[in-house]
Enzyme design. Structure first.
Site, PDB file in Angstrom:
ATOM      1  N   TYR A 105     -21.704  -4.770  55.918  1.00  0.00           N
ATOM      2  CA  TYR A 105     -22.388  -5.220  57.147  1.00  0.00           C
ATOM      3  C   TYR A 105     -21.688  -4.620  58.377  1.00  0.00           C
ATOM      4  O   TYR A 105     -22.302  -4.366  59.400  1.00  0.00           O
ATOM      5  CB  TYR A 105     -22.452  -6.752  57.202  1.00  0.00           C
ATOM      6  CG  TYR A 105     -23.511  -7.276  58.149  1.00  0.00           C
ATOM      7  CD1 TYR A 105     -24.859  -6.944  57.970  1.00  0.00           C
ATOM      8  CD2 TYR A 105     -23.169  -8.101  59.219  1.00  0.00           C
ATOM      9  CE1 TYR A 105     -25.830  -7.420  58.837  1.00  0.00           C
ATOM     10  CE2 TYR A 105     -24.137  -8.584  60.083  1.00  0.00           C
ATOM     11  CZ  TYR A 105     -25.466  -8.246  59.896  1.00  0.00           C
ATOM     12  OH  TYR A 105     -26.419  -8.724  60.757  1.00  0.00           O
ATOM     13  N   LYS A 139     -23.194  -8.900  65.774  1.00  0.00           N
ATOM     14  CA  LYS A 139     -23.680 -10.295  65.683  1.00  0.00           C
ATOM     15  C   LYS A 139     -22.628 -11.279  66.221  1.00  0.00           C
ATOM     16  O   LYS A 139     -22.999 -12.300  66.798  1.00  0.00           O
ATOM     17  CB  LYS A 139     -24.054 -10.646  64.242  1.00  0.00           C
ATOM     18  CG  LYS A 139     -25.280  -9.909  63.704  1.00  0.00           C
ATOM     19  CD  LYS A 139     -26.556 -10.198  64.490  1.00  0.00           C
ATOM     20  CE  LYS A 139     -27.806  -9.783  63.698  1.00  0.00           C
ATOM     21  NZ  LYS A 139     -29.043  -9.898  64.514  1.00  0.00           N
TER      22      LYS A 139
HETATM   23  O1  0WE Z   1     -28.940  -7.968  60.340  1.00  0.00           O
HETATM   24  C1  0WE Z   1     -29.404  -7.563  59.307  1.00  0.00           C
HETATM   25  C2  0WE Z   1     -30.009  -6.173  59.221  1.00  0.00           C
HETATM   26  C3  0WE Z   1     -29.286  -5.222  60.091  1.00  0.00           C
HETATM   27  C4  0WE Z   1     -29.649  -3.777  59.963  1.00  0.00           C
HETATM   28  C5  0WE Z   1     -30.120  -3.187  58.804  1.00  0.00           C
HETATM   29  C6  0WE Z   1     -30.378  -1.818  58.776  1.00  0.00           C
HETATM   30  C7  0WE Z   1     -30.850  -1.122  57.529  1.00  0.00           C
HETATM   31  C8  0WE Z   1     -31.498   0.215  57.784  1.00  0.00           C
HETATM   32  C9  0WE Z   1     -29.433  -2.980  61.075  1.00  0.00           C
HETATM   33  N1  0WE Z   1     -29.677  -1.656  61.055  1.00  0.00           N
HETATM   34  C10 0WE Z   1     -30.148  -1.079  59.935  1.00  0.00           C
HETATM   35  N2  0WE Z   1     -30.343   0.282  59.975  1.00  0.00           N
HETATM   36  C11 0WE Z   1     -30.921   0.966  58.953  1.00  0.00           C
HETATM   37  O2  0WE Z   1     -31.045   2.189  58.999  1.00  0.00           O
HETATM   38  N3  0WE Z   1     -29.379  -8.372  58.188  1.00  0.00           N
HETATM   39  C12 0WE Z   1     -28.794  -9.678  58.295  1.00  0.00           C
HETATM   40  C13 0WE Z   1     -29.852  -7.932  56.861  1.00  0.00           C
HETATM   41  C14 0WE Z   1     -28.693  -7.321  56.158  1.00  0.00           C
HETATM   42  O3  0WE Z   1     -28.344  -6.040  56.413  1.00  0.00           O
HETATM   43  C15 0WE Z   1     -27.207  -5.780  55.664  1.00  0.00           C
HETATM   44  C16 0WE Z   1     -26.843  -6.914  54.937  1.00  0.00           C
HETATM   45  C17 0WE Z   1     -27.790  -7.917  55.262  1.00  0.00           C
HETATM   46  C18 0WE Z   1     -27.805  -9.312  54.763  1.00  0.00           C
HETATM   47  C19 0WE Z   1     -26.444  -4.617  55.594  1.00  0.00           C
HETATM   48  C20 0WE Z   1     -25.335  -4.585  54.775  1.00  0.00           C
HETATM   49  C21 0WE Z   1     -24.972  -5.704  54.055  1.00  0.00           C
HETATM   50  C22 0WE Z   1     -25.713  -6.875  54.118  1.00  0.00           C
END
Ligand code: 0WE
Length: 255
Positions: free
Chosen positions: A155, A162
């Site tokens: 993450y 966040k």
């Molecule tokens: O906040 C999020 C998503 C954040 C996110 C995800 C991406 C994927 C594709 C921000 N930027 C991107 N850019 C991209 O190119 N989440 C809470 C979902 C999430 O994302 C993760 C998680 C979780 C849960 C990424 C890594 C590990 C766990």
């Protein structure tokens, strides 16, 4: 009883029908709110317009938060049709894919800046741009994740973004509170959305989460939306600066 009857809500962050922002839009619509939606450019517009039409939303505008003029135009446009905004939902985040898999210490200045501009500063930027449209009783809401509090593998810079976003919730709440404006966040458990698509090991994360969470399952977009509804509604009139976990209880567990 409709909890948002007569309220006007602006929702940013619908990408497709799996988006948490879309679940929130449907819930708010069901509860009597009048909505406006934004999309982050033409690729998303093709998905957002038909969804908006499904729930009779006519106000759909572009808003790329990296472009100050689009945010200014959005608040201009909205103020020409709405006297005030009762609820603003910020469901926007982005980091470069490479920054969500390599070692955290390898995050580039530009990757760090992009993640924090899109995912964190945009909330402050919107509070600023919509300040004149927020009346006593209005509220701002954002979405966050447990990776702000504890280390979640991969993450990375999003966890930093966040954490800063949750701090922004508190600083904005303190500033806007005297005007009767509330600011809160929902910390959602992992949900299969576009943001989660293609993240290595996401299936395993969902399984692990469901095994360890007190409720022994994952949360649904509808459950996240119901908490957003609560925080946006008058039921939460005494709540501001809060981060409400909607994660089947996962965050309380130590061992
Ligand atoms: O906040 C999020 C998503 C954040 C996110 C995800 C991406 C994927 C594709 C921000 N930027 C991107 N850019 C991209 O190119 N989440 C809470 C979902 C999430 O994302 C993760 C998680 C979780 C849960 C990424 C890594 C590990 C766990």
């Amino acid at each position: 009883m409709e909890l948002l009857a007569g309220k006007r809500a602006l929702i940013l962050g619908v990408a497709n029908d799996h988006s948490l922002a879309w679940a929130i839009a449907r819930e708010f619509h069901q509860q009597g709110a009048t909505l406006a939606l934004t999309h982050a450019g033409e690729a998303f517009e093709r998905r957002v317009r038909p969804l908006a039409a499904e729930i009779g939303v006519e106000l759909v505008w572009p808003c790329d938060v990296l472009d100050d003029s689009q945010v200014a135009a959005l608040s201009q446009n909205l103020s020409s049709v709405w006297p005030q905004v009762d609820v603003l939902v910020h469901a926007i985040a982005f980091a470069q894919r490479e920054d969500l898999k390599q070692d955290f210490s390898h995050t580039s200045r530009q990757g760090f800046r992009l993640a924090l501009e899109v995912s964190t500063y945009s909330f402050v930027q919107l509070a600023q741009a919509f300040s004149g449209l927020l009346a006593p009783g209005s509220s701002l809401l954002t979405l966050t994740y447990f990776g702000a509090e504890k280390v979640i593998p991969n993450y990375n810079v999003m966890g930093v973004a966040k954490a800063a976003l949750e701090a922004c919730v508190r600083y904005l709440a303190a500033e806007l509170g005297p005007r009767g404006v509330r600011v809160n966040a929902v910390s959602a458990g992992p949900v299969r959305t576009l943001s989660a698509a293609g993240i290595a090991g996401f299936r395993e994360m969902l399984r692990h989460h469901a095994e360890r969470a007190p409720l022994r399952r994952n949360v649904t977009p509808e459950e996240v939306a119901k908490a957003a509804l609560f925080l946006a509604s008058d039921l939460a009139s005494g709540i501001t600066g809060e981060v409400l976990h909607v994660d089947a209880g996962y965050n309380i567990m130590g061992f």
